[in-house]
Write an enzyme that holds these catalytic residues in place. Structure first.
Site, short mmCIF file in Angstrom:
data_model
loop_
_atom_site.label_atom_id
_atom_site.label_comp_id
_atom_site.label_asym_id
_atom_site.label_seq_id
_atom_site.Cartn_x
_atom_site.Cartn_y
_atom_site.Cartn_z
N MET A 30 0.84 -1.20 0.00
CA MET A 30 0.00 0.00 0.00
C MET A 30 0.88 1.25 0.00
O MET A 30 0.40 2.35 0.30
CB MET A 30 -0.94 0.00 1.21
CG MET A 30 -1.90 -1.20 1.21
SD MET A 30 -3.41 -0.90 2.10
CE MET A 30 -2.79 -0.60 3.73
N GLY A 31 2.17 1.10 -0.31
CA GLY A 31 3.06 2.25 -0.35
C GLY A 31 3.51 2.67 1.04
O GLY A 31 3.41 1.90 1.99
N GLY A 36 10.98 -2.97 5.71
CA GLY A 36 10.24 -4.24 5.66
C GLY A 36 9.77 -4.53 4.25
O GLY A 36 9.99 -5.62 3.71
N HIS A 37 9.11 -3.53 3.64
CA HIS A 37 8.67 -3.70 2.25
C HIS A 37 9.88 -3.99 1.34
O HIS A 37 9.80 -4.82 0.43
CB HIS A 37 8.02 -2.42 1.72
CG HIS A 37 6.77 -2.01 2.43
ND1 HIS A 37 6.72 -0.89 3.24
CD2 HIS A 37 5.53 -2.54 2.43
CE1 HIS A 37 5.48 -0.75 3.70
NE2 HIS A 37 4.73 -1.73 3.25
N GLY A 147 4.87 -10.39 4.09
CA GLY A 147 5.64 -10.32 5.34
C GLY A 147 4.96 -11.09 6.46
O GLY A 147 3.74 -11.04 6.62
N ASP A 150 2.35 -9.57 9.00
CA ASP A 150 0.91 -9.79 8.89
C ASP A 150 0.69 -11.30 8.75
O ASP A 150 0.33 -11.79 7.68
CB ASP A 150 0.37 -9.03 7.68
CG ASP A 150 0.65 -7.54 7.80
OD1 ASP A 150 -0.13 -6.85 8.46
OD2 ASP A 150 1.67 -7.07 7.27
N MET A 184 8.61 -2.82 12.02
CA MET A 184 8.38 -1.69 11.11
C MET A 184 6.96 -1.76 10.55
O MET A 184 6.46 -2.84 10.23
CB MET A 184 9.38 -1.72 9.97
CG MET A 184 10.76 -1.35 10.44
SD MET A 184 11.83 -1.05 9.04
CE MET A 184 13.36 -0.74 9.93
N ARG A 187 2.24 2.50 9.61
CA ARG A 187 1.43 3.22 10.61
C ARG A 187 2.26 3.71 11.79
O ARG A 187 1.77 4.51 12.59
CB ARG A 187 0.27 2.35 11.09
CG ARG A 187 -0.79 2.15 10.01
CD ARG A 187 -2.05 1.52 10.55
NE ARG A 187 -3.14 1.57 9.60
CZ ARG A 187 -3.48 0.58 8.77
NH1 ARG A 187 -2.81 -0.55 8.78
NH2 ARG A 187 -4.49 0.72 7.93
P1 AMP Z 1 1.37 -3.04 3.47
O1 AMP Z 1 1.93 -1.96 2.60
O2 AMP Z 1 1.27 -2.64 4.92
O3 AMP Z 1 0.10 -3.65 2.92
O4 AMP Z 1 2.44 -4.21 3.46
C1 AMP Z 1 2.86 -4.79 2.26
C2 AMP Z 1 3.65 -6.04 2.56
O5 AMP Z 1 4.79 -5.70 3.34
C3 AMP Z 1 2.84 -7.05 3.37
O6 AMP Z 1 3.11 -8.36 2.86
C4 AMP Z 1 3.39 -6.89 4.75
O7 AMP Z 1 3.29 -8.05 5.55
C5 AMP Z 1 4.85 -6.55 4.46
N1 AMP Z 1 5.45 -5.87 5.62
C6 AMP Z 1 4.96 -4.81 6.29
N2 AMP Z 1 5.75 -4.52 7.35
C7 AMP Z 1 6.76 -5.44 7.35
C8 AMP Z 1 7.89 -5.67 8.20
N3 AMP Z 1 8.15 -4.91 9.26
N4 AMP Z 1 8.71 -6.70 7.88
C9 AMP Z 1 8.45 -7.49 6.80
N5 AMP Z 1 7.41 -7.32 5.97
C10 AMP Z 1 6.57 -6.31 6.24
#
Ligand code: AMP
Length: 291
Positions: A30-31, A36-37, A147, A150, A184, A187
């Protein structure tokens, strides 16, 4: 790096690459990208001929009182990070193209979606499963990277891919943390410095439980009591010990499990977890691995 907005253009690019026998590794996001991303993007680029990322803040996984409008959207910075990671193409569809006025089709993954985040955000996994299906149909990846942060989302996607014969390999990547242990998250940017300090009790509680697990504690009640105690200064949403595959509660740690927590801070709801496999004694949390 190609920027692609329309599903048709995304699909024809992917089909062309597949006809050239290129493998595609996909990272949906989601940007508001952080390390982590980027660990997911690095793995997708490393393990495939082409890495593709998507940036789409998906309205169907937010309920009306949640932060869809406020969600950070630093698009140009995100694109620069993906380009530096070696991503070949970024898919950035618009909300109206993804969900036209008469949009009617949703994907529900029963059981795995229930409890934990599905309990406090009942709309959430239907939105996630639906958008990930749509993104998969446009990007046509061989592998997709998610990741462990989640963990329930990973379990839902794995189940969906298996049940619907999608033929995509789901790769679950370890949690990337700040040096002090905080997982990380996009939010985290909402947190005041006071809340940022209080937020540390989530990872601290999980690391304490992990130590107990490594010393042989297997009783879920004992582990969860310790976690609740360490998290007494935040409003707990849930503390749960669940089977790593089904996400159903377990009393004892016999098979691989996830110890998962969620808490409401005044400015953000945060989640964190550790995985533990009693057979290998391998607690899959990565500490201080942020860059
Ligand atoms: P999001 O942008 O929050 O939808 O996350 C996109 C992807 O990045 C999802 O697969 C998350 O699980 C992963 N992600 C978010 N935070 C982390 C993190 N701290 N470490 C590893 N992967 C992450």
């Amino acid at each position: 790096m190609k920027r692609i907005q329309h599903a048709d253009s995304m699909r024809s690019w992917a089909e062309e690459q597949r006809s050239l026998h290129k493998t595609i590794g996909f990272v949906p996001t989601m940007g508001a990208l952080h390390a982590g991303h980027l660990s997911l993007a690095d793995a997708a680029v490393r393990d495939n001929d082409l890495g593709v990322a998507s940036i789409f803040v998906n309205p169907t996984q937010f309920s009306p009182h949640e932060d869809f409008n406020q969600y950070p959207r630093p698009l140009e910075k995100d694109l620069a990070k993906l380009e530096a990671a070696g991503i070949a193409a970024v898919y950035m569809p618009t909300v109206v193209a993804m969900y036209p006025r008469d949009y009617s089709t949703y994907v529900n993954v029963d059981n795995v979606s229930e409890g934990l985040c599905g309990g406090s955000r009942p709309h959430f996994f239907r939105g996630v499963a639906t958008v990930v299906t749509k993104l998969f149909n446009a990007v046509k990846p061989h592998r997709a990277y998610f990741g462990q942060k989640d963990a329930q989302q990973c379990a839902v996607i794995k189940r969906m891919v298996r049940d619907l014969d999608m033929g995509i390999e789901i790769v679950e990547m370890p949690i990337v943390r700040e040096p002090d242990g905080l997982a990380m998250s996009s939010r985290n940017a909402y947190l005041t410095s006071e809340d940022r300090k209080r937020a540390l009790c989530l990872s601290r509680a999980l690391f304490d439980a992990e130590k107990k697990l490594k010393k042989g504690e297997r009783d879920g009640e004992v582990l969860m009591r310790g976690i609740r105690d360490t998290m007494r200064d935040v409003e707990i949403d849930y503390v749960a010990l669940v089977d790593a595959e089904t996400m159903q509660p377990v009393r004892e740690t016999i098979r691989p499990v996830v110890l998962a927590v969620a808490a409401f801070l005044p400015t953000a709801r945060l989640i964190d977890n550790i995985k533990f496999d009693p057979n290998t004694d391998d607690a899959g949390s990565q500490r201080g691995s942020g860059r």
